[in-house]
Design a protein around this motif. Structure first.
Motif, mmCIF file in Angstrom:
data_model
loop_
_atom_site.group_PDB
_atom_site.id
_atom_site.type_symbol
_atom_site.label_atom_id
_atom_site.label_comp_id
_atom_site.label_asym_id
_atom_site.label_seq_id
_atom_site.Cartn_x
_atom_site.Cartn_y
_atom_site.Cartn_z
ATOM 1 N N VAL A 3 -63.111 -25.342 -17.400
ATOM 2 C CA VAL A 3 -63.260 -25.459 -15.950
ATOM 3 C C VAL A 3 -63.443 -26.911 -15.505
ATOM 4 C CG1 VAL A 3 -64.685 -24.786 -13.988
ATOM 5 C CG2 VAL A 3 -64.175 -23.123 -15.767
ATOM 6 N N ALA A 4 -64.329 -27.654 -16.160
ATOM 7 C CA ALA A 4 -64.589 -29.046 -15.756
ATOM 8 C C ALA A 4 -63.319 -29.889 -15.848
ATOM 9 C CB ALA A 4 -65.697 -29.645 -16.611
ATOM 10 N N PHE A 5 -62.558 -29.680 -16.901
ATOM 11 C CA PHE A 5 -61.319 -30.429 -17.076
ATOM 12 C C PHE A 5 -60.331 -30.099 -15.951
ATOM 13 C CE2 PHE A 5 -57.310 -31.683 -19.011
ATOM 14 C CZ PHE A 5 -57.649 -32.851 -19.654
ATOM 15 N N GLY A 6 -60.224 -28.821 -15.624
ATOM 16 C CA GLY A 6 -59.311 -28.385 -14.566
ATOM 17 C C GLY A 6 -59.704 -28.927 -13.198
ATOM 18 N N ILE A 7 -61.007 -28.939 -12.916
ATOM 19 C CA ILE A 7 -61.486 -29.470 -11.643
ATOM 20 C C ILE A 7 -61.191 -30.964 -11.556
ATOM 21 C CG2 ILE A 7 -63.571 -29.983 -10.307
ATOM 22 C CD1 ILE A 7 -64.635 -27.238 -11.265
ATOM 23 N N SER A 8 -61.433 -31.688 -12.645
ATOM 24 C CA SER A 8 -61.144 -33.125 -12.658
ATOM 25 C C SER A 8 -59.652 -33.391 -12.487
ATOM 26 C CB SER A 8 -61.636 -33.753 -13.965
ATOM 27 O OG SER A 8 -63.034 -33.725 -14.023
ATOM 28 N N LEU A 9 -58.841 -32.539 -13.062
ATOM 29 C CA LEU A 9 -57.390 -32.697 -12.925
ATOM 30 C C LEU A 9 -56.956 -32.555 -11.465
ATOM 31 C CD1 LEU A 9 -54.803 -33.187 -14.498
ATOM 32 C CD2 LEU A 9 -54.597 -30.721 -14.803
ATOM 33 N N MET A 99 -63.471 -36.257 -17.446
ATOM 34 C CA MET A 99 -62.605 -35.635 -18.458
ATOM 35 C C MET A 99 -62.939 -36.160 -19.852
ATOM 36 S SD MET A 99 -59.088 -35.736 -16.277
ATOM 37 C CE MET A 99 -58.056 -34.505 -17.035
ATOM 38 N N ARG A 100 -63.207 -37.451 -19.962
ATOM 39 C CA ARG A 100 -63.573 -38.025 -21.264
ATOM 40 C C ARG A 100 -64.890 -37.462 -21.764
ATOM 41 N NH1 ARG A 100 -61.912 -44.088 -19.718
ATOM 42 N NH2 ARG A 100 -59.717 -43.962 -20.276
ATOM 43 N N ARG A 101 -65.880 -37.370 -20.857
ATOM 44 C CA ARG A 101 -67.192 -36.837 -21.258
ATOM 45 C C ARG A 101 -67.071 -35.382 -21.697
ATOM 46 N NH1 ARG A 101 -67.111 -41.250 -21.522
ATOM 47 N NH2 ARG A 101 -68.103 -42.796 -20.243
ATOM 48 N N GLU A 102 -66.270 -34.615 -20.996
ATOM 49 C CA GLU A 102 -66.064 -33.217 -21.371
ATOM 50 C C GLU A 102 -65.399 -33.120 -22.742
ATOM 51 O OE1 GLU A 102 -66.282 -29.171 -21.229
ATOM 52 O OE2 GLU A 102 -67.231 -30.618 -19.899
ATOM 53 N N ASP A 103 -64.435 -33.985 -22.986
ATOM 54 C CA ASP A 103 -63.764 -34.005 -24.292
ATOM 55 C C ASP A 103 -64.754 -34.366 -25.399
ATOM 56 O OD1 ASP A 103 -61.362 -33.891 -25.964
ATOM 57 O OD2 ASP A 103 -61.633 -36.071 -26.145
ATOM 58 N N ALA A 105 -67.997 -33.922 -25.342
ATOM 59 C CA ALA A 105 -68.929 -32.808 -25.504
ATOM 60 C C ALA A 105 -68.306 -31.690 -26.336
ATOM 61 C CB ALA A 105 -69.361 -32.283 -24.140
ATOM 62 N N GLU A 106 -67.041 -31.385 -26.090
ATOM 63 C CA GLU A 106 -66.360 -30.355 -26.868
ATOM 64 C C GLU A 106 -66.228 -30.759 -28.330
ATOM 65 O OE1 GLU A 106 -62.660 -29.101 -25.175
ATOM 66 O OE2 GLU A 106 -63.647 -28.213 -23.435
ATOM 67 N N ARG A 107 -65.918 -32.024 -28.577
ATOM 68 C CA ARG A 107 -65.811 -32.500 -29.964
ATOM 69 C C ARG A 107 -67.149 -32.432 -30.673
ATOM 70 N NH1 ARG A 107 -61.247 -37.016 -30.574
ATOM 71 N NH2 ARG A 107 -59.890 -36.300 -28.922
ATOM 72 N N SER A 108 -68.216 -32.794 -29.971
ATOM 73 C CA SER A 108 -69.555 -32.721 -30.566
ATOM 74 C C SER A 108 -69.905 -31.287 -30.892
ATOM 75 C CB SER A 108 -70.603 -33.285 -29.606
ATOM 76 O OG SER A 108 -70.408 -34.657 -29.423
ATOM 77 N N LEU A 109 -69.556 -30.365 -30.000
ATOM 78 C CA LEU A 109 -69.818 -28.953 -30.233
ATOM 79 C C LEU A 109 -69.053 -28.454 -31.450
ATOM 80 C CD1 LEU A 109 -71.207 -26.381 -29.272
ATOM 81 C CD2 LEU A 109 -69.239 -25.977 -27.791
ATOM 82 N N LEU A 110 -67.808 -28.870 -31.581
ATOM 83 C CA LEU A 110 -67.014 -28.465 -32.742
ATOM 84 C C LEU A 110 -67.563 -29.059 -34.029
ATOM 85 C CD1 LEU A 110 -63.398 -28.705 -31.275
ATOM 86 C CD2 LEU A 110 -64.696 -26.638 -31.802
ATOM 87 N N ASP A 111 -68.071 -30.303 -33.966
ATOM 88 C CA ASP A 111 -68.677 -30.913 -35.146
ATOM 89 C C ASP A 111 -69.926 -30.157 -35.574
ATOM 90 O OD1 ASP A 111 -66.719 -32.817 -35.237
ATOM 91 O OD2 ASP A 111 -67.924 -34.394 -34.268
ATOM 92 N N VAL A 112 -70.713 -29.688 -34.614
ATOM 93 C CA VAL A 112 -71.932 -28.939 -34.925
ATOM 94 C C VAL A 112 -71.579 -27.621 -35.570
ATOM 95 C CG1 VAL A 112 -73.906 -27.738 -33.893
ATOM 96 C CG2 VAL A 112 -73.342 -30.053 -33.163
ATOM 97 N N LYS A 113 -70.541 -26.961 -35.090
ATOM 98 C CA LYS A 113 -70.129 -25.660 -35.628
ATOM 99 C C LYS A 113 -69.496 -25.788 -37.013
ATOM 100 C CE LYS A 113 -69.481 -22.982 -31.452
ATOM 101 N NZ LYS A 113 -68.567 -22.158 -30.685
ATOM 102 N N ALA A 114 -68.927 -26.941 -37.320
ATOM 103 C CA ALA A 114 -68.218 -27.119 -38.595
ATOM 104 C C ALA A 114 -69.126 -27.365 -39.742
ATOM 105 C CB ALA A 114 -67.277 -28.308 -38.496
#
Length: 114
Positions: A3-9, A99-103, A105-114
């Motif tokens: 959602v955040a990415f879409g709103i920024s777009l 958009m950069r901050r959202e990206d 945050a998503e990468r950090s979340l994926l790193d935590v899950k991995a």
């Protein structure tokens, strides 16, 4: 897409329309009877914004013309156009930053899950 990415777009798209409208207004500043346009961001119910382009309400002025007549001049205001461009550029930067901050945050979340 989140959602955040879409709103920024959508914010980037409005900023782009503002730059295009301002460039057109400045390009036609010496065109007789030219009506300048402005871009207004309209909130969407699903989030984000939509660009509405409409003529400005600024009055045009008259200048002396040939044979003692008058010519309706463009209603483009150079100061207003500078403000519109500055606003568009600032909006562009803010949306790209989001958009950069959202990206990140998503990468950090994926790193935590991995």
């Amino acid at each position: 897409m989140n959602v955040a990415f879409g709103i920024s777009l959508t914010g980037l798209e409005v900023a782009q329309r503002r730059l295009e409208a301002s460039a057109n207004n400045v390009a036609n500043i010496n065109t007789p009877a030219f009506k300048a346009s402005e871009v207004v961001g309209v909130a969407l119910p699903t989030g984000g914004v939509r660009a509405d382009v409409r003529p400005t309400n600024d009055p045009a002025s008259y200048a002396p013309g040939g044979n003692g007549g008058t010519i309706l001049q463009s209603n483009t205001d150079p100061v207003r156009e500078m403000v519109a461009r500055t606003t568009a550029i600032t909006s562009y930067r803010a949306n790209v930053s989001t958009m950069r901050r959202e990206d990140e945050a998503e990468r950090s979340l994926l790193d935590v899950k991995a």
